[in-house]
Motif scaffolding. Structure first.
Motif, PDB file in Angstrom:
ATOM      1  N   MET A   9      -2.252   1.785  -4.299  1.00  0.00           N
ATOM      2  CA  MET A   9      -3.474   2.272  -3.769  1.00  0.00           C
ATOM      3  C   MET A   9      -3.458   3.800  -3.626  1.00  0.00           C
ATOM      4  SD  MET A   9      -4.576   0.071  -1.850  1.00  0.00           S
ATOM      5  CE  MET A   9      -3.117  -1.241  -2.130  1.00  0.00           C
ATOM      6  N   LEU A  10      -2.070   4.143  -3.472  1.00  0.00           N
ATOM      7  CA  LEU A  10      -2.743   5.786  -4.460  1.00  0.00           C
ATOM      8  C   LEU A  10      -3.177   6.235  -5.788  1.00  0.00           C
ATOM      9  CD1 LEU A  10       0.297   8.406  -2.411  1.00  0.00           C
ATOM     10  CD2 LEU A  10      -2.668   8.243  -1.562  1.00  0.00           C
ATOM     11  N   GLN A  11      -2.549   5.213  -6.431  1.00  0.00           N
ATOM     12  CA  GLN A  11      -3.604   5.531  -7.433  1.00  0.00           C
ATOM     13  C   GLN A  11      -4.923   4.970  -8.001  1.00  0.00           C
ATOM     14  OE1 GLN A  11      -0.079   3.033  -9.745  1.00  0.00           O
ATOM     15  NE2 GLN A  11       1.091   5.045 -10.583  1.00  0.00           N
ATOM     16  N   TYR A  30     -10.729  -4.111  -0.159  1.00  0.00           N
ATOM     17  CA  TYR A  30     -11.015  -5.275  -1.162  1.00  0.00           C
ATOM     18  C   TYR A  30      -9.354  -5.065  -1.542  1.00  0.00           C
ATOM     19  CZ  TYR A  30     -14.831  -7.899  -1.823  1.00  0.00           C
ATOM     20  OH  TYR A  30     -16.057  -8.362  -1.548  1.00  0.00           O
ATOM     21  N   ALA A  31      -8.879  -3.568  -2.393  1.00  0.00           N
ATOM     22  CA  ALA A  31      -7.402  -3.720  -1.949  1.00  0.00           C
ATOM     23  C   ALA A  31      -6.344  -4.224  -1.214  1.00  0.00           C
ATOM     24  CB  ALA A  31      -7.028  -2.188  -2.695  1.00  0.00           C
ATOM     25  N   MET A  32      -6.952  -3.430  -0.339  1.00  0.00           N
ATOM     26  CA  MET A  32      -6.037  -3.489   1.336  1.00  0.00           C
ATOM     27  C   MET A  32      -5.631  -4.971   1.852  1.00  0.00           C
ATOM     28  SD  MET A  32      -5.826   0.073   2.436  1.00  0.00           S
ATOM     29  CE  MET A  32      -7.306   0.511   3.156  1.00  0.00           C
ATOM     30  N   HIS A  33      -7.368  -5.696   1.829  1.00  0.00           N
ATOM     31  CA  HIS A  33      -7.430  -6.521   2.827  1.00  0.00           C
ATOM     32  C   HIS A  33      -6.601  -8.298   2.370  1.00  0.00           C
ATOM     33  CE1 HIS A  33      -9.702  -9.659   4.623  1.00  0.00           C
ATOM     34  NE2 HIS A  33     -10.525  -8.697   5.328  1.00  0.00           N
ATOM     35  N   PRO A  34      -6.126  -8.641   3.218  1.00  0.00           N
ATOM     36  CA  PRO A  34      -5.341 -10.547   2.542  1.00  0.00           C
ATOM     37  C   PRO A  34      -6.311 -11.000   1.697  1.00  0.00           C
ATOM     38  CG  PRO A  34      -5.187  -9.550   5.048  1.00  0.00           C
ATOM     39  CD  PRO A  34      -6.389  -9.066   4.217  1.00  0.00           C
ATOM     40  N   ALA A  35      -5.789 -11.848   0.056  1.00  0.00           N
ATOM     41  CA  ALA A  35      -6.849 -12.216  -0.841  1.00  0.00           C
ATOM     42  C   ALA A  35      -5.668 -13.519  -0.899  1.00  0.00           C
ATOM     43  CB  ALA A  35      -6.407 -11.372  -1.683  1.00  0.00           C
ATOM     44  N   ASP A  36      -6.506 -14.439  -1.831  1.00  0.00           N
ATOM     45  CA  ASP A  36      -5.852 -15.610  -1.902  1.00  0.00           C
ATOM     46  C   ASP A  36      -5.401 -15.776  -2.874  1.00  0.00           C
ATOM     47  OD1 ASP A  36      -7.758 -15.510  -3.679  1.00  0.00           O
ATOM     48  OD2 ASP A  36      -8.307 -17.955  -3.152  1.00  0.00           O
ATOM     49  N   ARG A  37      -4.103 -16.240  -3.674  1.00  0.00           N
ATOM     50  CA  ARG A  37      -3.648 -17.369  -4.732  1.00  0.00           C
ATOM     51  C   ARG A  37      -3.994 -16.288  -5.950  1.00  0.00           C
ATOM     52  NH1 ARG A  37      -0.255 -22.080  -5.633  1.00  0.00           N
ATOM     53  NH2 ARG A  37      -2.491 -22.636  -6.390  1.00  0.00           N
ATOM     54  N   SER A  38      -5.314 -16.623  -5.997  1.00  0.00           N
ATOM     55  CA  SER A  38      -6.342 -15.938  -7.228  1.00  0.00           C
ATOM     56  C   SER A  38      -6.919 -14.458  -6.805  1.00  0.00           C
ATOM     57  CB  SER A  38      -7.326 -16.530  -7.563  1.00  0.00           C
ATOM     58  OG  SER A  38      -8.373 -16.030  -5.860  1.00  0.00           O
ATOM     59  N   GLY A  39      -6.430 -13.830  -5.964  1.00  0.00           N
ATOM     60  CA  GLY A  39      -6.436 -12.571  -5.306  1.00  0.00           C
ATOM     61  C   GLY A  39      -7.990 -12.196  -5.213  1.00  0.00           C
TER      62      GLY A  39
END
Length: 106
Positions: A9-11, A30-39
């Motif tokens: 996350m820092l990067q 979008y980086a921190m939110h839960p996602a499905d298997r495809s991202g």
């Protein structure tokens, strides 16, 4: 979030340094939110906008800018709703495929 996730996350936050605050907020959401298997983050723009305190119009406009800059990509559609995920550029994945010299005679 474990140590490796925090480092990632820092990067990502460092890589987005040239973006506006709203653009960075959308990428980090979008980086921190839960996602499905495809991202893919499987929530509507209105739901995501509410999470970060933006109007749906501002969120959608900002997300479109982030997509155009290559940080997000469309993952899938269900009915008329589009879902997005981080692009390889955002995740720091190498998307370059090395070319190999052809063998044999020409």
């Amino acid at each position: 979030m474990n140590g490796d996730d925090k480092r990632k996350m820092l990067q990502l936050l460092q890589r987005t340094a040239g973006m506006t605050a709203n653009q960075r907020l959308v990428v980090m959401l979008y980086a921190m939110h839960p996602a499905d298997r495809s991202g893919a983050v499987v929530e509507t723009a209105a739901e995501l906008a509410k999470l970060v305190g933006m109007s749906p119009t501002v969120f959608s406009r900002t997300r479109r800018q982030v997509i155009e800059a290559g940080w997000l990509e469309e993952s899938e559609r269900l009915a008329h709703i589009k879902y997005y995920r981080l692009s390889p550029m955002a995740t720091g994945e190498s998307v370059v495929v090395e070319l190999r010299r052809a063998t044999g005679t020409a």
